[in-house]
Enzyme design. Structure first.
Site, PDB file in Angstrom:
ATOM      1  N   TYR A  35      -4.812   9.737   2.174  1.00  0.00           N
ATOM      2  CA  TYR A  35      -4.521   8.306   2.378  1.00  0.00           C
ATOM      3  C   TYR A  35      -5.817   7.534   2.640  1.00  0.00           C
ATOM      4  O   TYR A  35      -6.104   6.530   1.973  1.00  0.00           O
ATOM      5  CB  TYR A  35      -3.530   8.145   3.548  1.00  0.00           C
ATOM      6  CG  TYR A  35      -3.408   6.737   4.077  1.00  0.00           C
ATOM      7  CD1 TYR A  35      -2.758   5.745   3.346  1.00  0.00           C
ATOM      8  CD2 TYR A  35      -3.936   6.390   5.322  1.00  0.00           C
ATOM      9  CE1 TYR A  35      -2.648   4.448   3.834  1.00  0.00           C
ATOM     10  CE2 TYR A  35      -3.825   5.100   5.820  1.00  0.00           C
ATOM     11  CZ  TYR A  35      -3.182   4.131   5.083  1.00  0.00           C
ATOM     12  OH  TYR A  35      -3.076   2.851   5.573  1.00  0.00           O
ATOM     13  N   THR A  74       1.503   4.039   2.148  1.00  0.00           N
ATOM     14  CA  THR A  74       1.159   4.220   3.567  1.00  0.00           C
ATOM     15  C   THR A  74       1.708   5.511   4.179  1.00  0.00           C
ATOM     16  O   THR A  74       1.570   5.710   5.383  1.00  0.00           O
ATOM     17  CB  THR A  74       1.679   3.028   4.410  1.00  0.00           C
ATOM     18  OG1 THR A  74       3.083   2.896   4.167  1.00  0.00           O
ATOM     19  CG2 THR A  74       0.977   1.739   4.074  1.00  0.00           C
ATOM     20  N   ALA A 124       0.852  -1.192   0.000  1.00  0.00           N
ATOM     21  CA  ALA A 124       0.000   0.000   0.000  1.00  0.00           C
ATOM     22  C   ALA A 124       0.884   1.237   0.000  1.00  0.00           C
ATOM     23  O   ALA A 124       2.062   1.168   0.371  1.00  0.00           O
ATOM     24  CB  ALA A 124      -0.901   0.020   1.237  1.00  0.00           C
ATOM     25  N   TRP A 131      -2.946   0.924  13.424  1.00  0.00           N
ATOM     26  CA  TRP A 131      -1.731   1.087  14.224  1.00  0.00           C
ATOM     27  C   TRP A 131      -0.822  -0.150  14.148  1.00  0.00           C
ATOM     28  O   TRP A 131      -0.488  -0.771  15.157  1.00  0.00           O
ATOM     29  CB  TRP A 131      -2.093   1.385  15.687  1.00  0.00           C
ATOM     30  CG  TRP A 131      -2.925   2.608  15.904  1.00  0.00           C
ATOM     31  CD1 TRP A 131      -3.636   3.310  14.973  1.00  0.00           C
ATOM     32  CD2 TRP A 131      -3.146   3.286  17.161  1.00  0.00           C
ATOM     33  NE1 TRP A 131      -4.276   4.371  15.564  1.00  0.00           N
ATOM     34  CE2 TRP A 131      -4.003   4.383  16.899  1.00  0.00           C
ATOM     35  CE3 TRP A 131      -2.718   3.057  18.465  1.00  0.00           C
ATOM     36  CZ2 TRP A 131      -4.424   5.246  17.911  1.00  0.00           C
ATOM     37  CZ3 TRP A 131      -3.143   3.919  19.470  1.00  0.00           C
ATOM     38  CH2 TRP A 131      -3.979   5.005  19.184  1.00  0.00           C
ATOM     39  N   THR A 186      -7.852   0.277   6.393  1.00  0.00           N
ATOM     40  CA  THR A 186      -7.419   1.065   7.537  1.00  0.00           C
ATOM     41  C   THR A 186      -8.580   1.715   8.287  1.00  0.00           C
ATOM     42  O   THR A 186      -9.621   2.020   7.680  1.00  0.00           O
ATOM     43  CB  THR A 186      -6.453   2.170   7.047  1.00  0.00           C
ATOM     44  OG1 THR A 186      -6.205   3.083   8.119  1.00  0.00           O
ATOM     45  CG2 THR A 186      -7.023   2.957   5.881  1.00  0.00           C
TER      46      THR A 186
HETATM   47  N1  NAP Z   1       1.065   0.803   9.169  1.00  0.00           N
HETATM   48  C1  NAP Z   1      -0.092   1.056   9.789  1.00  0.00           C
HETATM   49  O1  NAP Z   1      -0.111   1.617  10.904  1.00  0.00           O
HETATM   50  C2  NAP Z   1      -1.401   0.649   9.170  1.00  0.00           C
HETATM   51  C3  NAP Z   1      -2.593   0.994   9.823  1.00  0.00           C
HETATM   52  C4  NAP Z   1      -3.804   0.610   9.247  1.00  0.00           C
HETATM   53  C5  NAP Z   1      -3.823  -0.117   8.075  1.00  0.00           C
HETATM   54  N2  NAP Z   1      -2.639  -0.415   7.448  1.00  0.00           N
HETATM   55  C6  NAP Z   1      -2.710  -1.162   6.185  1.00  0.00           C
HETATM   56  O2  NAP Z   1      -2.031  -2.403   6.385  1.00  0.00           O
HETATM   57  C7  NAP Z   1      -1.401  -2.809   5.178  1.00  0.00           C
HETATM   58  C8  NAP Z   1       0.075  -3.110   5.433  1.00  0.00           C
HETATM   59  O3  NAP Z   1       0.712  -1.948   5.941  1.00  0.00           O
HETATM   60  P1  NAP Z   1       2.238  -1.963   6.394  1.00  0.00           P
HETATM   61  O4  NAP Z   1       2.320  -1.328   7.726  1.00  0.00           O
HETATM   62  O5  NAP Z   1       2.817  -3.328   6.199  1.00  0.00           O
HETATM   63  O6  NAP Z   1       2.830  -0.947   5.306  1.00  0.00           O
HETATM   64  P2  NAP Z   1       4.372  -0.703   4.914  1.00  0.00           P
HETATM   65  O7  NAP Z   1       5.270  -1.267   5.937  1.00  0.00           O
HETATM   66  O8  NAP Z   1       4.451   0.744   4.576  1.00  0.00           O
HETATM   67  O9  NAP Z   1       4.535  -1.569   3.587  1.00  0.00           O
HETATM   68  C9  NAP Z   1       3.920  -1.202   2.399  1.00  0.00           C
HETATM   69  C10 NAP Z   1       4.621  -1.926   1.274  1.00  0.00           C
HETATM   70  O10 NAP Z   1       3.991  -1.505   0.058  1.00  0.00           O
HETATM   71  C11 NAP Z   1       5.015  -1.351  -0.897  1.00  0.00           C
HETATM   72  N3  NAP Z   1       4.683  -0.403  -1.948  1.00  0.00           N
HETATM   73  C12 NAP Z   1       4.402   0.908  -1.834  1.00  0.00           C
HETATM   74  N4  NAP Z   1       4.262   1.450  -3.034  1.00  0.00           N
HETATM   75  C13 NAP Z   1       4.476   0.469  -3.934  1.00  0.00           C
HETATM   76  C14 NAP Z   1       4.496   0.418  -5.359  1.00  0.00           C
HETATM   77  N5  NAP Z   1       4.273   1.493  -6.131  1.00  0.00           N
HETATM   78  N6  NAP Z   1       4.731  -0.770  -5.941  1.00  0.00           N
HETATM   79  C15 NAP Z   1       4.991  -1.858  -5.213  1.00  0.00           C
HETATM   80  N7  NAP Z   1       5.011  -1.883  -3.877  1.00  0.00           N
HETATM   81  C16 NAP Z   1       4.751  -0.716  -3.249  1.00  0.00           C
HETATM   82  C17 NAP Z   1       6.202  -0.793  -0.117  1.00  0.00           C
HETATM   83  O11 NAP Z   1       7.367  -1.037  -0.866  1.00  0.00           O
HETATM   84  P3  NAP Z   1       8.804  -0.478  -0.422  1.00  0.00           P
HETATM   85  O12 NAP Z   1       9.210  -1.366   0.719  1.00  0.00           O
HETATM   86  O13 NAP Z   1       9.632  -0.629  -1.635  1.00  0.00           O
HETATM   87  O14 NAP Z   1       8.564   0.950  -0.014  1.00  0.00           O
HETATM   88  C18 NAP Z   1       6.118  -1.585   1.165  1.00  0.00           C
HETATM   89  O15 NAP Z   1       6.877  -2.759   1.105  1.00  0.00           O
HETATM   90  C19 NAP Z   1      -1.648  -1.684   4.170  1.00  0.00           C
HETATM   91  O16 NAP Z   1      -2.791  -2.008   3.407  1.00  0.00           O
HETATM   92  C20 NAP Z   1      -1.978  -0.485   5.048  1.00  0.00           C
HETATM   93  O17 NAP Z   1      -2.794   0.452   4.380  1.00  0.00           O
HETATM   94  C21 NAP Z   1      -1.428  -0.064   7.983  1.00  0.00           C
END
Ligand code: NAP
Length: 313
Positions: A129, A66, A64, A159, A105
């Site tokens: 977002y 993010t 995503a 979170w 989210t």
């Molecule tokens: N983090 C939070 O607090 C949170 C809260 C609520 C919901 N969520 C949801 O949970 C899910 C997982 O989140 P997370 O925390 O694991 O996020 P994350 O650590 O930011 O990981 C997102 C991944 O998406 C990849 N990505 C971004 N842009 C891309 C592109 N153009 N092409 C290919 N890959 C791409 C990133 O690649 P790179 O490693 O190369 O940057 C990264 O590996 C997401 O759907 C997010 O919206 C997260």
């Protein structure tokens, strides 16, 4: 079965790697982990190609856009990654009778509700977002609307912490550098372990080498309980001290502040509490409660275990 996992280098993607690289998932499945280098999700052609090449029966989208604040100035890119790419995945899944596991989210809500959010509550995201993530939810739901055999689950979470940058790691780093910390104490939500979320997601969609007959839809997916950023920071710092970390900050020297005192480019919901009743019913229907002993573990137990691991490493 062919399984394709997007977002392999993110927090959730790494948690999926940890779990999918173990038995029983390795036996009888061909699992491919995809990162930005293998497929840029803002490039529809690349995405279509990789789906064609691997022809997965299960797609897990842990990728995503993010960067919540940066999204305010990169709306088109955020929309391409958070809405257009999941829409293409959904269209592929519907055409091929595959299952799509996607994540969303708490930021799809505006946080004004007095109480806990149900899946059916009206979305009203405050920032770009959240708007793009909601657009992704809608695109997936619409793509599957008339599908007979393809299934999807969108797990709405909040979170997230795991292997990668997150609030807990930031707080522990700052606690080593500074004698005092000021943390927002009037935004409520639930910290969610990426490992916990990946385990839950996998069980929902996969039974060894078979797709699980899940009821398609959006499910809130967070551990039990609730807290504030201040509550989370205080617990994390205390857990680090209890595990022997040497910090500058005393756990009692963290100052609660209001969100208004810490303005950010993108507004956040004040209330991010999510009901997991619908998820519980589905886990019970699928007979999964006994297979997921940790699914209802309180958030604080999981955070303490995480901080202990971080401190020991
Ligand atoms: N983090 C939070 O607090 C949170 C809260 C609520 C919901 N969520 C949801 O949970 C899910 C997982 O989140 P997370 O925390 O694991 O996020 P994350 O650590 O930011 O990981 C997102 C991944 O998406 C990849 N990505 C971004 N842009 C891309 C592109 N153009 N092409 C290919 N890959 C791409 C990133 O690649 P790179 O490693 O190369 O940057 C990264 O590996 C997401 O759907 C997010 O919206 C997260």
């Amino acid at each position: 079965m062919n399984i394709l996992v997007f977002g392999k280098d993110g927090q959730l993607g790494r948690a999926f790697q940890d779990q999918l690289l173990c038995a029983p998932f390795q036996n009888g499945n061909t699992i491919t982990f995809v990162g930005r280098n293998e497929c840029d999700l803002s490039n529809a052609e690349q995405l279509r190609d990789i789906l064609k090449v691997h022809s997965p029966k299960l797609i897990i989208n842990a990728a995503a856009y993010t960067a919540v604040d940066q999204a305010e100035s990169e709306a088109d890119l955020a929309l391409a990654i958070n809405a257009t790419a999941p829409e293409l995945m959904a269209q592929y899944a519907v055409a091929q009778g595959a299952t799509l596991l996607h994540f969303s989210t708490d930021y799809v809500f505006d946080g004004s509700k007095q109480g806990i959010y149900q899946e059916s509550d009206t979305c009203n995201p405050l920032g770009i977002y959240g708007k793009t993530k909601e657009a992704g939810e809608r695109a997936i739901t619409q793509a599957f609307a008339n599908s007979m055999d393809a299934r999807y689950a969108i797990l709405r979470t909040s979170w997230v912490y795991g292997e990668g940058a997150n609030f807990i790691r930031t707080i522990l780093r700052l606690a080593k550098e500074r004698p005092t910390l000021r943390v927002i104490a009037d935004q409520y939500g639930v910290p969610t372990s990426a490992n916990w979320l990946a385990e839950l997601g996998l069980q929902l969609v996969l039974d060894g080498t078979q797709l699980r007959p899940l009821t398609s839809g959006i499910y809130n997916a967070v551990p039990r309980g609730e807290t504030t950023w201040y509550g989370l920071a205080s617990l994390a710092v205390q857990a680090a001290v209890d595990s022997g970390a040497v910090l500058q900050v005393d756990p009692n020297a963290i100052t609660p502040i209001s969100a208004a005192e810490y303005p950010l480019p993108a507004p956040r919901p004040m209330n991010s509490r999510l009901s997991t009743q619908k998820l519980q019913f589905e886990l019970e229907r699928l007979g999964l409660v006994s297979k997921l002993p940790h699914w209802n573990t309180p958030w604080d137990e999981q955070v303490i275990a995480y901080v202990k691991r971080l401190t020991a490493s």
